[in-house]
Design a protein around this motif. Structure first.
Motif, short mmCIF file in Angstrom:
data_model
loop_
_atom_site.label_atom_id
_atom_site.label_comp_id
_atom_site.label_asym_id
_atom_site.label_seq_id
_atom_site.Cartn_x
_atom_site.Cartn_y
_atom_site.Cartn_z
N ASN A 1 0.82 -1.21 0.00
CA ASN A 1 0.00 0.00 0.00
C ASN A 1 0.85 1.26 0.00
N GLU A 2 1.97 1.25 0.75
CA GLU A 2 2.88 2.41 0.75
C GLU A 2 3.53 2.56 -0.62
N LEU A 3 3.92 1.44 -1.19
CA LEU A 3 4.59 1.48 -2.49
C LEU A 3 3.64 1.99 -3.57
N ALA A 4 2.39 1.51 -3.54
CA ALA A 4 1.40 1.95 -4.52
C ALA A 4 1.13 3.44 -4.39
N ALA A 5 1.05 3.94 -3.14
CA ALA A 5 0.81 5.37 -2.92
C ALA A 5 1.96 6.20 -3.48
N ALA A 6 3.20 5.74 -3.28
CA ALA A 6 4.36 6.47 -3.80
C ALA A 6 4.34 6.51 -5.32
N VAL A 7 4.03 5.37 -5.94
CA VAL A 7 4.01 5.30 -7.40
C VAL A 7 2.90 6.18 -7.96
N GLU A 8 1.71 6.13 -7.35
CA GLU A 8 0.59 6.91 -7.85
C GLU A 8 0.77 8.41 -7.65
N SER A 9 1.72 8.80 -6.78
CA SER A 9 1.97 10.23 -6.58
C SER A 9 2.72 10.86 -7.74
N VAL A 10 3.22 10.02 -8.65
CA VAL A 10 3.95 10.52 -9.84
C VAL A 10 3.05 10.30 -11.06
N PRO A 11 2.67 11.35 -11.77
CA PRO A 11 1.78 11.18 -12.93
C PRO A 11 2.42 10.31 -14.01
N ALA A 12 1.60 9.45 -14.60
CA ALA A 12 2.05 8.59 -15.69
C ALA A 12 1.26 8.92 -16.94
N THR A 13 1.84 8.63 -18.09
CA THR A 13 1.16 8.81 -19.37
C THR A 13 1.19 7.47 -20.08
N TYR A 14 0.22 6.63 -19.76
CA TYR A 14 0.20 5.28 -20.34
C TYR A 14 -0.34 5.31 -21.77
N ALA A 15 0.23 4.48 -22.60
CA ALA A 15 -0.27 4.23 -23.95
C ALA A 15 0.05 2.77 -24.28
#
Length: 385
Positions: free
Chosen positions: A289-303
């Motif tokens: 859960n901590e790891l997911a929160a850290a990752v989601e705090s950085v915007p991604a541009t998926y394609a």
């Protein structure tokens, strides 16, 4: 351009904290740098790669393991083909370079093949630079097999190893990319050629740094020609599923320009890091859960193209689909929809519940919705009769 010493040191310390105090950095290679150029708007990838995060381990810790990578069979086949191309001192490879890129030069009957062995990547990079200088001064053909190049990335050197670099008799340098995908009737899969071109563009930028350090104006001092890095690389692939080599020149000026801009953005990754919440860390051993929160705090541009280039692609795809982002269906569709960023926005605009009627994208959606409704009504009417 390298960062000032104090600024660069502070940035490296900050990135080490994001990576985890006990986690060694994962070195950037040409594939990773080329993938950055393929998706320049993804701040998540820029930060993770800039910090040296092992994205494969991170994706696994998040429950979205990556299938990205080359199979062992493809790896062995590629090595066997490369060995064939470089056999006999690279005679066939030099013949292809002469034929495809420099037919007016002298035949490469005799060529220098310098020994590039040295201790560590720094030593190999220094030995490569020395060999390039000596070959340029010799005014003859030279083949550098797996040279080591250093490219400044965010104030730190990234060590890169192209398949080969050829020095021409006029002192110019050419990058050679050897790939195991086939070239059928003189052409190969455009997507794979594009990936190879982006990778080669990274090597060209690194060679340009070598030329700058050696001093391309050496001609004025000792009469030798200035080192010029050619912007047409040679792509060598198997011919028609055989093990015989075929080659094609590829102009990588566009890819070089895009990669250079993206690498310039990497020198400002501290801006992305400064926007993170306090204590954010990407160490794989952290609770999910901590790891997911850290990752989601950085915007991604998926394609969808990310699936072939990034270890985080499955995680980002799942998040993108959950949010209903239209980028999940491709960049071209996202560009056509303008300010409509989610599937819900698109449906609302199509049914007249949202959107500006003067917006071309909204107008096209509403027309498509009317045509669909009319087609369905006609079909239902026919079924009743």
């Amino acid at each position: 351009m390298p960062l000032p010493r104090t600024r660069g040191t502070a940035l490296r310390q900050r990135l080490a904290e994001l990576r985890g105090p006990s986690v060694p950095p994962k070195a950037l290679d040409a594939r990773a740098l080329a993938a950055l150029a393929a998706n320049p708007g993804c701040r998540r990838r820029a930060l993770l790669d800039g910090a040296g995060v092992d994205k494969a381990a991170l994706a696994g810790a998040l429950g979205s393991p990556s299938a990205f990578g080359q199979s062992q069979f493809a790896f062995m086949r590629g090595n066997a083909f490369e060995a064939r191309v470089k056999a006999d001192g690279g005679a066939e490879l030099l013949r292809l370079v002469h034929e495809k890129l420099d037919p007016t030069a002298a035949e490469p009957d005799e060529a220098l093949v310098p020994d590039l062995a040295a201790v560590g990547p720094e030593g190999r990079a220094a030995r490569t630079a020395l060999a390039l200088r000596e070959a340029t001064q010799a005014l003859t053909w030279a083949l550098l097999d797996h040279p080591m190049l250093a490219l400044d990335v965010a104030g730190s050197p990234a060590f890169l190893e192209p398949d080969a670099v050829v020095v021409h008799p006029d002192g110019s340098w050419t990058v050679v990319e050897i790939k195991s995908f086939p070239m059928l009737d003189g052409s190969a899969d455009p997507a794979k050629v594009g990936a190879a071109a982006r990778q080669a563009a990274v090597y060209v930028l690194a060679l340009e740094e070598v030329a700058a350090r050696l001093g391309a104006g050496a001609q004025e001092r000792d009469g030798t020609p200035a080192a010029v890095v050619r912007h047409r690389i040679l792509l060598v692939c198997p011919k028609d599923f055989s093990n015989l080599p075929a080659a094609s020149p590829v102009d990588i000026r566009k890819q070089r320009a895009v990669t250079r801009r993206q690498l310039a953005r990497l020198t400002r990754i501290e801006e992305i890091a400064d926007a993170l919440p306090e204590g954010a860390c990407f160490a794989p051993e952290l609770p999910p859960n901590e790891l997911a929160a850290a990752v989601e705090s950085v915007p991604a541009t998926y394609a969808p193209e990310c699936l072939a280039a990034c270890e985080m692609a499955f995680h980002c795809r799942a998040r993108s689909r959950a949010e209903g982002a239209v980028t999940s269906y491709g960049r071209s569709l996202r560009a056509e929809l303008g300010g409509l960023g989610t599937v819900d926005d698109v449906l609302a605009a199509a049914h007249g519940a949202a959107g500006d009627a003067d917006d071309p994208a909204v107008a096209a959606l509403r027309r498509a919705a009317r045509l669909r409704a009319e087609a369905l009504a006609t079909r239902e009417g026919s079924a009743c009769h």
